[in-house]
Write an enzyme that holds these catalytic residues in place. Structure first.
Site, PDB file in Angstrom:
ATOM      1  N   LYS A  25      -2.415   0.329  -2.732  1.00 31.35           N
ATOM      2  CA  LYS A  25      -1.589  -0.428  -1.798  1.00 31.35           C
ATOM      3  C   LYS A  25      -1.119   0.468  -0.658  1.00 31.35           C
ATOM      4  O   LYS A  25      -1.209   1.697  -0.742  1.00 31.35           O
ATOM      5  CB  LYS A  25      -0.389  -1.059  -2.520  1.00 31.35           C
ATOM      6  CG  LYS A  25       0.576  -0.070  -3.169  1.00 31.35           C
ATOM      7  CD  LYS A  25       1.549  -0.821  -4.079  1.00 31.35           C
ATOM      8  CE  LYS A  25       2.571   0.101  -4.729  1.00 31.35           C
ATOM      9  NZ  LYS A  25       3.618   0.576  -3.812  1.00 31.35           N
ATOM     10  N   GLY A  33      12.831   0.927  -4.421  1.00 29.92           N
ATOM     11  CA  GLY A  33      11.740   0.742  -3.484  1.00 29.92           C
ATOM     12  C   GLY A  33      10.628  -0.127  -4.048  1.00 29.92           C
ATOM     13  O   GLY A  33      10.713  -1.354  -4.073  1.00 29.92           O
ATOM     14  N   CYS A  34       9.576   0.528  -4.520  1.00 31.05           N
ATOM     15  CA  CYS A  34       8.380  -0.206  -4.919  1.00 31.05           C
ATOM     16  C   CYS A  34       8.569  -1.023  -6.191  1.00 31.05           C
ATOM     17  O   CYS A  34       7.938  -2.071  -6.350  1.00 31.05           O
ATOM     18  CB  CYS A  34       7.210   0.762  -5.051  1.00 31.05           C
ATOM     19  SG  CYS A  34       6.778   1.551  -3.482  1.00 31.05           S
ATOM     20  N   VAL A  35       9.433  -0.564  -7.104  1.00 31.10           N
ATOM     21  CA  VAL A  35       9.692  -1.362  -8.303  1.00 31.10           C
ATOM     22  C   VAL A  35      10.418  -2.647  -7.929  1.00 31.10           C
ATOM     23  O   VAL A  35      10.042  -3.741  -8.360  1.00 31.10           O
ATOM     24  CB  VAL A  35      10.504  -0.548  -9.335  1.00 31.10           C
ATOM     25  CG1 VAL A  35      11.021  -1.455 -10.453  1.00 31.10           C
ATOM     26  CG2 VAL A  35       9.647   0.574  -9.915  1.00 31.10           C
ATOM     27  N   THR A  61       8.090  -5.005  -6.007  1.00 31.80           N
ATOM     28  CA  THR A  61       7.075  -5.564  -6.900  1.00 31.80           C
ATOM     29  C   THR A  61       7.660  -6.629  -7.811  1.00 31.80           C
ATOM     30  O   THR A  61       7.058  -7.697  -7.996  1.00 31.80           O
ATOM     31  CB  THR A  61       6.446  -4.430  -7.730  1.00 31.80           C
ATOM     32  OG1 THR A  61       5.728  -3.549  -6.852  1.00 31.80           O
ATOM     33  CG2 THR A  61       5.500  -4.977  -8.785  1.00 31.80           C
TER      34      THR A  61
END
Length: 211
Positions: free
Chosen positions: A118, A150-152, A155
């Site tokens: 990603k 952030g990404c957690v 998502t």
């Protein structure tokens, strides 16, 4: 999590549990060396989170659950990172060829396990993840990885919006500061996901394996 804030959320009608569906998988978000190597601009105190994530991965594999991994990668120069790269120049550590983009020790995918590459925070944005999960009949994601804020978080939020049940595993996620970790887990649990302890997640995996 702050119990007063959590209680306030619940009193206002937030925080209904989603529970585990019929077909869970483990989703490992960006568990890479950039957060563990001294001198990296993304270095964070996440060793305990990585160890817990490795435990979760092992339990998922032992139970026969699908285990999927994500990583960030940019072409040289980072044009494919768009405004995200402009906002966070430190993301340059994820340009192709950088060893900081490699998976953390003990957290590398095995042959045959799905790896989603990603360019943005969410593991769903601009990727084939939703289609892969749907084609595999997966309806629930046990989410671990980096970073919580952030990404957690991105998502887990997108998982809900794509119709998958996000179960975020507290100890198996980490951030630059404990306060960021706790604040984001509290808000996720109120609005977008179920937050589980590692023990609860391991029990969920065992129950799924015996169903």
């Amino acid at each position: 999590m702050n119990e007063d804030l959590a209680a306030g959320y619940r009193a206002s009608g937030f925080g209904q549990g989603l529970g585990c569906g019929r077909s869970p998988a483990v989703l490992v978000v960006d568990l890479v060396r950039a957060y563990l190597v001294d001198g990296s601009p993304l270095r964070a105190p996440v060793e305990d989170a990585v160890a817990a994530a490795v435990t979760l991965i092992g339990a998922g594999r032992a139970a026969g659950l699908p285990v999927l991994f994500t990583r960030v990668s940019y072409r040289p120069g980072g044009a494919d990172g768009g405004l995200f790269r402009r906002k966070i120049p430190a993301l340059g550590v994820f340009e192709e060829g950088s060893p900081l983009g490699d998976f953390a020790e003990g957290a590398a995918p095995r042959p045959g396990e799905t790896v989603v590459t990603k360019q943005y925070a969410s593991s769903f944005h601009g990727t084939s993840l939703a289609a892969t999960l749907t084609a595999s009949g997966i309806d629930t994601l046990l989410i671990c990885g980096l970073t919580t804020s952030g990404c957690v978080r991105a998502t887990a939020t997108d998982a809900l919006q794509h119709g998958f049940r996000p179960l975020v595993v507290d100890e198996a996620c980490g951030d630059r500061d404990r306060r960021l970790h706790e604040a984001n887990l509290l808000d996720l649990d109120a609005k977008y996901a179920d937050v589980l302890s590692l023990d609860e997640a391991l029990t969920t995996i065992r129950e799924a394996a015996s169903a």
